[in-house]
Design an enzyme around this catalytic site. Structure first.
Site, PDB file in Angstrom:
ATOM      1  N   ARG A  66      12.198  -4.974   5.060  1.00  0.00           N
ATOM      2  CA  ARG A  66      12.193  -3.632   4.510  1.00  0.00           C
ATOM      3  C   ARG A  66      12.912  -2.653   5.405  1.00  0.00           C
ATOM      4  O   ARG A  66      12.870  -2.840   6.550  1.00  0.00           O
ATOM      5  CB  ARG A  66      10.735  -3.244   4.246  1.00  0.00           C
ATOM      6  CG  ARG A  66       9.920  -2.572   5.285  1.00  0.00           C
ATOM      7  CD  ARG A  66       8.723  -2.391   5.309  1.00  0.00           C
ATOM      8  NE  ARG A  66       7.889  -2.613   6.232  1.00  0.00           N
ATOM      9  CZ  ARG A  66       6.587  -2.128   6.250  1.00  0.00           C
ATOM     10  NH1 ARG A  66       5.819  -1.933   5.228  1.00  0.00           N
ATOM     11  NH2 ARG A  66       5.925  -2.449   7.789  1.00  0.00           N
TER      12      ARG A  66
ATOM     13  N   LYS B  70       0.653  -1.201   0.089  1.00  0.00           N
ATOM     14  CA  LYS B  70      -0.052  -0.047  -0.039  1.00  0.00           C
ATOM     15  C   LYS B  70       0.784   1.144   0.122  1.00  0.00           C
ATOM     16  O   LYS B  70       0.804   2.269  -0.713  1.00  0.00           O
ATOM     17  CB  LYS B  70      -0.839   0.003   1.350  1.00  0.00           C
ATOM     18  CG  LYS B  70      -1.720  -1.315   1.357  1.00  0.00           C
ATOM     19  CD  LYS B  70      -2.673  -1.115   2.723  1.00  0.00           C
ATOM     20  CE  LYS B  70      -1.853  -1.157   3.764  1.00  0.00           C
ATOM     21  NZ  LYS B  70      -1.192  -2.518   4.251  1.00  0.00           N
TER      22      LYS B  70
ATOM     23  N   ARG C 195      14.672   1.112  10.420  1.00  0.00           N
ATOM     24  CA  ARG C 195      13.775  -0.243  10.265  1.00  0.00           C
ATOM     25  C   ARG C 195      12.529   0.157  11.234  1.00  0.00           C
ATOM     26  O   ARG C 195      12.813   0.712  12.436  1.00  0.00           O
ATOM     27  CB  ARG C 195      14.294  -1.368  10.625  1.00  0.00           C
ATOM     28  CG  ARG C 195      15.123  -1.930   9.366  1.00  0.00           C
ATOM     29  CD  ARG C 195      15.757  -3.155   9.815  1.00  0.00           C
ATOM     30  NE  ARG C 195      17.078  -3.230   8.595  1.00  0.00           N
ATOM     31  CZ  ARG C 195      17.001  -3.956   7.609  1.00  0.00           C
ATOM     32  NH1 ARG C 195      15.806  -4.732   7.259  1.00  0.00           N
ATOM     33  NH2 ARG C 195      17.932  -4.021   6.598  1.00  0.00           N
TER      34      ARG C 195
END
Ligand code: AP5
Length: 215
Positions: free
Chosen positions: A127, A13, A160
């Site tokens: 990620r 998203k 992170r």
């Protein structure tokens, strides 16, 4: 144009919303980003949200709806909006109806990114983002061109998220299944839901979204 991007954690998203911001000059309203900013600034909302987010649970409907209302007031009526991570419960979907009417907007599409949940744990735990400009990267799928420098702003500082560990990700997915997925029929009944294969490469997902926006 006003759209909702729906999908479990890691569905893409945020990735797709940033691209829409660049290509269509839309405004991204991410309740997750707003809440993380509040946690960082240690505002009353942030202090209340911190432990809830770290547990992978949902922050109260009232808080997030108020955040969205404030943002819509600031944006004004001109630019299109991407709702990223909102609504997430039936109560939020209902509140959004009232907010859209209040701010003179209508919903054009609810785009669901369809994904395989098992692959998402890998996506999320890998990620990281640039600490300066927020550009998103991934240990395997999207590394910076020069390994230690952000492609966009050149910073060498990356970060992170505190809730991107496997246990919390699994809890966030359970919350999505229990509370967010059940709002889809509400939008399906109005013919607003379009689906894109969120497991395809990022550029292909973007192309699928473009086809929907152009249609
Ligand atoms: P939030 O920040 O909204 O997190 P989320 O929904 O869990 O979603 P993510 O940001 O983790 O994933 P994403 O779909 O944006 O994926 P991304 O593009 O980064 O919410 C966090 C917390 O805040 C919640 O748990 C809750 O506590 C609270 N909260 C927020 N909103 C709330 C609300 N409305 N009500 C109550 N509480 C709320 O992609 C992930 C990775 O995959 C990236 O590295 C990316 O590069 C990579 N990737 C993306 N697409 C692809 C692709 N097609 N192929 C390969 N890799 C890809």
């Amino acid at each position: 144009m006003n759209i909702i991007l729906l999908g479990p954690p890691g569905a893409g998203k945020g990735t797709q919303a940033s691209r829409l911001v660049k290509d269509h000059a839309m405004v991204q309203l991410s309740t997750g980003d707003m809440l993380r900013a509040a946690v960082k600034a240690e505002t009353p909302v942030g202090l209340e949200a911190k432990a809830v987010m770290e547990a992978g649970e949902l922050v109260s409907d009232d808080i997030v709806t108020r955040l969205i209302d404030d943002e819509l007031t600031q944006i004004g009526p001109v630019r299109g909006v991407i709702f990223d991570g909102y609504p997430r419960t039936a109560a939020q979907a209902e509140s959004l109806e009232g907010l859209l009417a209040k701010h003179g907007r209508k919903l054009d599409h609810v785009i669901e990114l369809e994904v395989d949940e098992d692959a998402l744990v890998d996506r999320i735990t890998g990620r990281f983002t640039c600490a300066k400009c927020g550009e998103g990267y991934h240990d395997r799928y999207k590394l910076p061109r020069t390994p230690t420098l952000c492609d966009v702003c050149g910073s060498d500082q990356f970060k992170r998220r505190a809730d991107d560990n496997e246990a919390t990700v699994r809890q966030r997915m359970a919350e999505y299944r229990a509370k967010t997925a059940p709002i889809l029929p509400f939008y399906e009944a109005r013919g607003l839901v379009k689906r894109v294969d969120g497991m395809a490469p990022i550029a292909e997902v973007s192309a699928g979204i473009e086809t929907i926006l152009a249609g």
